[in-house]
Design an enzyme around this catalytic site. Structure first.
Site, PDB file in Angstrom:
ATOM      1  N   GLY A  10     -40.226   8.937 -35.352  1.00 52.93           N
ATOM      2  CA  GLY A  10     -39.427   9.774 -34.453  1.00 52.93           C
ATOM      3  C   GLY A  10     -38.510  10.673 -35.266  1.00 52.93           C
ATOM      4  O   GLY A  10     -38.498  10.615 -36.504  1.00 52.93           O
ATOM      5  N   ASP A  37     -45.359  -2.642 -33.039  1.00 56.40           N
ATOM      6  CA  ASP A  37     -44.957  -2.359 -31.658  1.00 56.40           C
ATOM      7  C   ASP A  37     -43.848  -3.350 -31.298  1.00 56.40           C
ATOM      8  O   ASP A  37     -44.101  -4.558 -31.213  1.00 56.40           O
ATOM      9  CB  ASP A  37     -46.189  -2.533 -30.748  1.00 56.40           C
ATOM     10  N   ILE A  38     -42.639  -2.836 -31.097  1.00 52.74           N
ATOM     11  CA  ILE A  38     -41.501  -3.752 -30.876  1.00 52.74           C
ATOM     12  C   ILE A  38     -41.613  -4.526 -29.562  1.00 52.74           C
ATOM     13  O   ILE A  38     -40.876  -5.481 -29.345  1.00 52.74           O
ATOM     14  CB  ILE A  38     -40.126  -3.034 -30.976  1.00 52.74           C
ATOM     15  N   TYR A  62     -37.926   4.522 -25.977  1.00 55.16           N
ATOM     16  CA  TYR A  62     -38.523   5.435 -25.000  1.00 55.16           C
ATOM     17  C   TYR A  62     -37.446   6.480 -24.751  1.00 55.16           C
ATOM     18  O   TYR A  62     -36.370   6.149 -24.247  1.00 55.16           O
ATOM     19  CB  TYR A  62     -38.876   4.686 -23.707  1.00 55.16           C
ATOM     20  N   THR A 102     -26.948   5.870 -26.431  1.00 50.11           N
ATOM     21  CA  THR A 102     -26.825   7.251 -25.968  1.00 50.11           C
ATOM     22  C   THR A 102     -25.537   7.526 -25.194  1.00 50.11           C
ATOM     23  O   THR A 102     -24.973   6.598 -24.585  1.00 50.11           O
ATOM     24  CB  THR A 102     -28.041   7.569 -25.058  1.00 50.11           C
ATOM     25  N   ASP A 103     -25.136   8.792 -25.180  1.00 50.77           N
ATOM     26  CA  ASP A 103     -24.009   9.224 -24.331  1.00 50.77           C
ATOM     27  C   ASP A 103     -24.386   9.101 -22.844  1.00 50.77           C
ATOM     28  O   ASP A 103     -23.508   9.132 -21.993  1.00 50.77           O
ATOM     29  CB  ASP A 103     -23.603  10.666 -24.673  1.00 50.77           C
ATOM     30  N   TYR A 127     -33.235   6.361 -17.637  1.00 50.52           N
ATOM     31  CA  TYR A 127     -33.182   6.247 -19.113  1.00 50.52           C
ATOM     32  C   TYR A 127     -31.862   5.598 -19.538  1.00 50.52           C
ATOM     33  O   TYR A 127     -31.846   4.642 -20.318  1.00 50.52           O
ATOM     34  CB  TYR A 127     -33.323   7.654 -19.719  1.00 50.52           C
ATOM     35  N   TRP A 151     -27.469  14.319 -27.660  1.00 53.93           N
ATOM     36  CA  TRP A 151     -28.144  15.608 -27.831  1.00 53.93           C
ATOM     37  C   TRP A 151     -28.751  15.732 -29.242  1.00 53.93           C
ATOM     38  O   TRP A 151     -28.514  16.708 -29.966  1.00 53.93           O
ATOM     39  CB  TRP A 151     -27.159  16.760 -27.593  1.00 53.93           C
TER      40      TRP A 151
END
Ligand SMILES: NC(=O)c1ccc[n+]([C@@H]2O[C@H](COP(=O)([O-])OP(=O)(O)OC[C@H]3O[C@@H](n4cnc5c(N)ncnc54)[C@H](OP(=O)(O)O)[C@@H]3O)[C@@H](O)[C@H]2O)c1
Length: 295
Positions: A10, A37-38, A62, A102-103, A127, A151
């Site tokens: 990624g 694959d986790i 994801y 994440t924010d 998400y 972002w």
């Protein structure tokens, strides 16, 4: 110290791979879904039983914010169940984990000031809900670092920065949302911070009493902007003629709701790890210089 990087293909994983050559005293094992694959407990257990791992950096996730609305099961499988499998290995083999969040765990309704780590988390998207689920699991491990970032972009992978560059090269005008406010994060800067924290952890064992501070940290570049401002700067830097037209979220229908304001306060990470953070404009310029856009 042997470091496992999951999701290494990624954008963040590839940035860590790029700078890993500067860290000769660490041994890195880069994996992604094709070889680790986790979400597959059997393979993850087999991997840990057969490799001595001292530290985990989990970049696997994801990350399709809109896709998660209709693929909640898959997003949960990767962002919650997969994280639980890694967390169990971290506990079993006593290796600390850096996990990315994440924010979008914040609801964006605070408005008065940037979010601090102790503010209430209340995700408004599928998400965000799965990422908060992952955080809750990681928080049960004694030796964890959660980094909430926002972002994210890089010269690798799919992201807003590259999308705008490609669109602006082809079109005369693009509509971009101006009523979602946050801060872009160059994945290279985040990779450097992750390695700085990892080094600090490794060094802490050389002293008699380790004062390494595990916990949850916000991290993005400095400054504040809307997606419109971000797009405007990308096009200006690229010297493209495309006009950027500011529009409201209500006029750009997407499956997932996003916070209107998700600026994060980074005082904690700066103080604890002695980190200097670049303004997002400076970092965007650096990324621009490294990016070759194929239109
Ligand atoms: N991107 C953003 O704007 C953003 C913002 C805030 C926070 N974050 C967080 O930052 C972290 C890194 O994000 P990123 O942008 O680098 O993500 P990314 O580019 O989407 O990379 C995630 C990687 O994980 C892999 N992966 C997916 N399922 C997996 C599985 N079951 N096992 C192992 N690997 C798997 C993906 O493979 P495939 O591509 O084949 O699926 C991909 O290579 C994530 O935790 C993300 O939630 C990202």
């Amino acid at each position: 110290m042997k470091i496992l990087i999951t999701g290494a293909n990624g954008q963040l994983g590839r940035e860590i791979r790029k700078i890993s050559t500067n860290y000769k005293n660490f041994k890195f094992i880069f994996t992604d879904i094709n070889n680790l694959d986790i979400t597959c407990k059997k393979s993850v257990s087999f991997f840990f039983d057969n490799n001595i791992i001292d530290f985990i950096i989990n970049c696997a996730a994801y990350t399709n914010v809109d896709g998660a609305e209709s693929n909640f099961e898959l997003a949960s499988k990767i962002n919650i169940s997969g994280v639980k499998i890694l967390a169990d290995m971290s506990e079993k083999y006593k290796c600390p984990i850096i996990h990315l969040s994440t924010d979008y765990v914040y609801d964006g309704k605070i408005n008065a000031r940037p979010y601090v780590e102790t503010d209430i988390t209340k995700p408004i998207s599928a998400y965000g809900k799965t990422k908060l689920g992952g955080e809750k699991i990681i928080k049960n491990i004694e030796k964890h670092i959660i980094i909430r970032t926002s972002w994210l972009y890089s010269s690798y992978g799919k992201n807003f920065f590259k999308t705008i560059m490609k669109l602006a090269a082809k079109k005369n005008m693009i509509n971009v949302i101006f009523d979602q406010i946050g801060t872009p994060t160059y994945a290279r800067d985040l990779a450097n911070v992750i390695m700085k924290i990892t080094t600090k952890y490794s060094d802490s064992f050389k002293t008699e009493k380790s004062d390494f501070k595990f916990g949850t940290y916000n991290y993005s570049n400095e400054g504040v902007c809307s997606w419109y401002d971000f797009a405007y700067e990308i096009v200006r830097k690229a010297n493209l003629k495309c006009q950027i037209n500011p529009i409201e979220t209500k006029d750009y229908k997407l499956p997932a709701e996003r916070p209107h304001f998700s600026v994060m306060n980074k005082s904690k990470i700066k103080k604890i790890f002695n980190i200097e953070i670049k303004h997002w404009r400076k970092s965007m310029e650096k990324c621009f210089d490294e990016t070759e856009i194929i239109t």
